[in-house]
Design an enzyme around this catalytic site. Structure first.
Site, PDB file in Angstrom:
ATOM      1  N   ASN A  10       0.898  -1.341  -0.073  1.00 20.91           N
ATOM      2  CA  ASN A  10      -0.108  -0.057  -0.042  1.00 20.91           C
ATOM      3  C   ASN A  10       0.859   1.187  -0.018  1.00 20.91           C
ATOM      4  O   ASN A  10       1.593   1.781   1.071  1.00 20.91           O
ATOM      5  CB  ASN A  10      -0.795  -0.098   1.071  1.00 20.91           C
ATOM      6  CG  ASN A  10      -1.801   1.007   1.511  1.00 20.91           C
ATOM      7  OD1 ASN A  10      -1.909   2.183   0.607  1.00 20.91           O
ATOM      8  ND2 ASN A  10      -2.458   1.352   2.710  1.00 20.91           N
ATOM      9  N   LYS A  12      -0.013   4.290  -0.399  1.00 20.06           N
ATOM     10  CA  LYS A  12      -0.561   5.449   0.329  1.00 20.06           C
ATOM     11  C   LYS A  12      -0.136   6.830  -0.578  1.00 20.06           C
ATOM     12  O   LYS A  12      -0.152   6.448  -1.966  1.00 20.06           O
ATOM     13  CB  LYS A  12      -0.063   5.515   1.582  1.00 20.06           C
ATOM     14  CG  LYS A  12      -0.142   4.288   2.639  1.00 20.06           C
ATOM     15  CD  LYS A  12       0.052   4.568   4.086  1.00 20.06           C
ATOM     16  CE  LYS A  12      -0.400   3.161   4.736  1.00 20.06           C
ATOM     17  NZ  LYS A  12      -0.151   3.230   6.136  1.00 20.06           N
ATOM     18  N   HIS A  96      -9.601   0.828   4.670  1.00 23.24           N
ATOM     19  CA  HIS A  96      -8.207   0.926   5.363  1.00 23.24           C
ATOM     20  C   HIS A  96      -8.492   2.052   6.241  1.00 23.24           C
ATOM     21  O   HIS A  96      -9.333   2.775   6.378  1.00 23.24           O
ATOM     22  CB  HIS A  96      -7.077   1.558   4.272  1.00 23.24           C
ATOM     23  CG  HIS A  96      -5.698   1.691   4.999  1.00 23.24           C
ATOM     24  ND1 HIS A  96      -5.596   2.730   5.672  1.00 23.24           N
ATOM     25  CD2 HIS A  96      -4.816   0.677   5.055  1.00 23.24           C
ATOM     26  CE1 HIS A  96      -4.280   2.399   6.241  1.00 23.24           C
ATOM     27  NE2 HIS A  96      -3.868   1.230   5.714  1.00 23.24           N
ATOM     28  N   GLU A  98      -6.993   4.429   7.580  1.00 22.79           N
ATOM     29  CA  GLU A  98      -6.907   5.949   7.432  1.00 22.79           C
ATOM     30  C   GLU A  98      -8.098   6.414   6.445  1.00 22.79           C
ATOM     31  O   GLU A  98      -8.494   7.529   6.804  1.00 22.79           O
ATOM     32  CB  GLU A  98      -5.333   6.118   6.409  1.00 22.79           C
ATOM     33  CG  GLU A  98      -4.330   6.013   7.301  1.00 22.79           C
ATOM     34  CD  GLU A  98      -3.157   5.490   6.747  1.00 22.79           C
ATOM     35  OE1 GLU A  98      -3.004   5.456   5.520  1.00 22.79           O
ATOM     36  OE2 GLU A  98      -2.390   4.635   7.396  1.00 22.79           O
ATOM     37  N   GLU A 168      -5.549  -5.033  10.347  1.00 25.36           N
ATOM     38  CA  GLU A 168      -4.202  -4.149  10.677  1.00 25.36           C
ATOM     39  C   GLU A 168      -4.724  -3.328  11.902  1.00 25.36           C
ATOM     40  O   GLU A 168      -5.543  -2.220  11.962  1.00 25.36           O
ATOM     41  CB  GLU A 168      -4.223  -2.955   9.676  1.00 25.36           C
ATOM     42  CG  GLU A 168      -4.246  -3.625   7.982  1.00 25.36           C
ATOM     43  CD  GLU A 168      -3.559  -2.481   7.368  1.00 25.36           C
ATOM     44  OE1 GLU A 168      -2.232  -2.802   6.802  1.00 25.36           O
ATOM     45  OE2 GLU A 168      -4.130  -1.517   6.781  1.00 25.36           O
ATOM     46  N   GLY A 174       2.348   2.157  10.944  1.00 21.77           N
ATOM     47  CA  GLY A 174       3.295   3.294  10.541  1.00 21.77           C
ATOM     48  C   GLY A 174       3.968   3.948  12.219  1.00 21.77           C
ATOM     49  O   GLY A 174       4.588   4.623  12.020  1.00 21.77           O
ATOM     50  N   SER A 214       3.304  -2.159  10.477  1.00 24.28           N
ATOM     51  CA  SER A 214       4.684  -2.395  10.609  1.00 24.28           C
ATOM     52  C   SER A 214       5.392  -3.759  10.193  1.00 24.28           C
ATOM     53  O   SER A 214       6.174  -4.257  11.095  1.00 24.28           O
ATOM     54  CB  SER A 214       5.162  -1.961  12.109  1.00 24.28           C
ATOM     55  OG  SER A 214       4.635  -0.615  12.351  1.00 24.28           O
TER      56      SER A 214
HETATM   57  P1  PGA Z   1       2.845   0.167   7.630  1.00 20.36           P
HETATM   58  O1  PGA Z   1       1.311   0.523   6.947  1.00 20.36           O
HETATM   59  O2  PGA Z   1       3.270  -0.837   6.935  1.00 20.36           O
HETATM   60  O3  PGA Z   1       3.607   1.349   7.176  1.00 20.36           O
HETATM   61  O4  PGA Z   1       2.662   0.083   9.112  1.00 20.36           O
HETATM   62  C1  PGA Z   1       0.581  -0.656   6.775  1.00 20.36           C
HETATM   63  C2  PGA Z   1      -0.848  -0.078   6.139  1.00 20.36           C
HETATM   64  O5  PGA Z   1      -1.320   0.968   6.802  1.00 20.36           O
HETATM   65  O6  PGA Z   1      -1.318  -0.820   5.381  1.00 20.36           O
END
Ligand code: PGA
Length: 252
Positions: A10, A12, A96, A98, A168, A174, A214
């Protein structure tokens, strides 16, 4: 049951046309012919066509990070399932964290998107996950069950073949704080049990549940080794050829 692992990146709101193309070309070289793990990347919408063209002929699929549930019309700023397919993509990521927590999407909106994407022929990754305060209040499974249940409302058994769930935990996204393999496994097993209740054991055993939050080259193998973890949804580490390649290979 042996489920084929699925590792997705992803991106983003990152990359430019040049850096995204370089990333895709790099991945094509390292893992473009990998067939024992399913692979896909989710670039920003404006680069979907370029990245789909770059990855054409490879084993790496391409998808959008979001879409709208209407076919067309006065929905400024949105894109449709048909547009995603029109530029050569097969996947869409929906729900997701976000989108839920920064952009305010509700379970009901996400469900409408899931239904539209599936009926248009897209493959869907439906993401779910609890906030830190929800985990601390012992609401982890309530939250994930609600998001999965409402997200899949009206999706029939046959359509589930085109659905992947991505668990997630929001506190792990993140933040560098990964769920332990056991913490993730526990939720994955619960989600699988929920799928057995919503559908049947066959669907529960066939549906892939990715872990996200992460995931890095250093922790991917131990996460993917857990019984109910069927790959990963990778954010930060999907932006580097070397890291995403190592994570994809950890699934072999
Ligand atoms: P990250 O994000 O690997 O940077 O923690 C995962 C995601 O939001 O899909």
């Amino acid at each position: 049951m042996a489920r084929k692992l699925f590792v997705a990146g992803n991106w983003k709101m990152n990359t430019t046309a040049a850096s995204g193309t370089a990333l895709a070309n790099g991945l094509k070289e390292t893992i473009g012919s990998m067939t024992d793990v399913d692979l896909a990347v989710f670039p920003p919408n404006v680069y979907l066509k370029t990245i789909a063209e770059t990855l054409a002929g490879s084993q790496i699929g391409v998808g959008a990070q979001n879409m709208y549930f209407e076919d067309k019309g006065a929905f400024t700023g949105e894109i449709s399932a048909e547009m995603i397919q029109d530029v050569g993509c097969q996947y869409v990521l929906l729900g997701h964290s976000e989108r839920r927590h920064v952009l305010g999407e509700t379970d009901e909106m996400i469900n409408r998107k899931v239904l539209k994407a599936l009926s248009a022929g897209l493959k869907v990754i439906l993401a779910c996950g609890e906030l830190l305060e929800e985990r601390e209040a012992d609401k982890t499974m309530d939250v994930n069950a609600r998001q999965v249940k409402i997200g899949l409302e009206g999706v029939d058994k046959a359509a589930m073949a085109n659905v992947t769930i991505a668990y997630e935990p929001v506190w792990a996204i993140g933040t560098g704080k990964t769920a332990t393999p056991q913490q993730a496994q526990d939720v994955h097993a619960e989600i699988r049990k929920l799928l057995a209740g919503l559908y049947d054991e066959e669907v529960a055993q066939a549906t892939r549940i990715q872990y996200g939050g992460s995931v890095k080259p250093g922790n991917a193998a131990e996460l993917f080794a857990m019984e109910d973890i069927d790959g990963g949804l990778i954010g930060g580490a999907s932006l580097k050829v070397e890291d995403f390649t190592a994570i994809a290979k950890a699934g072999q």
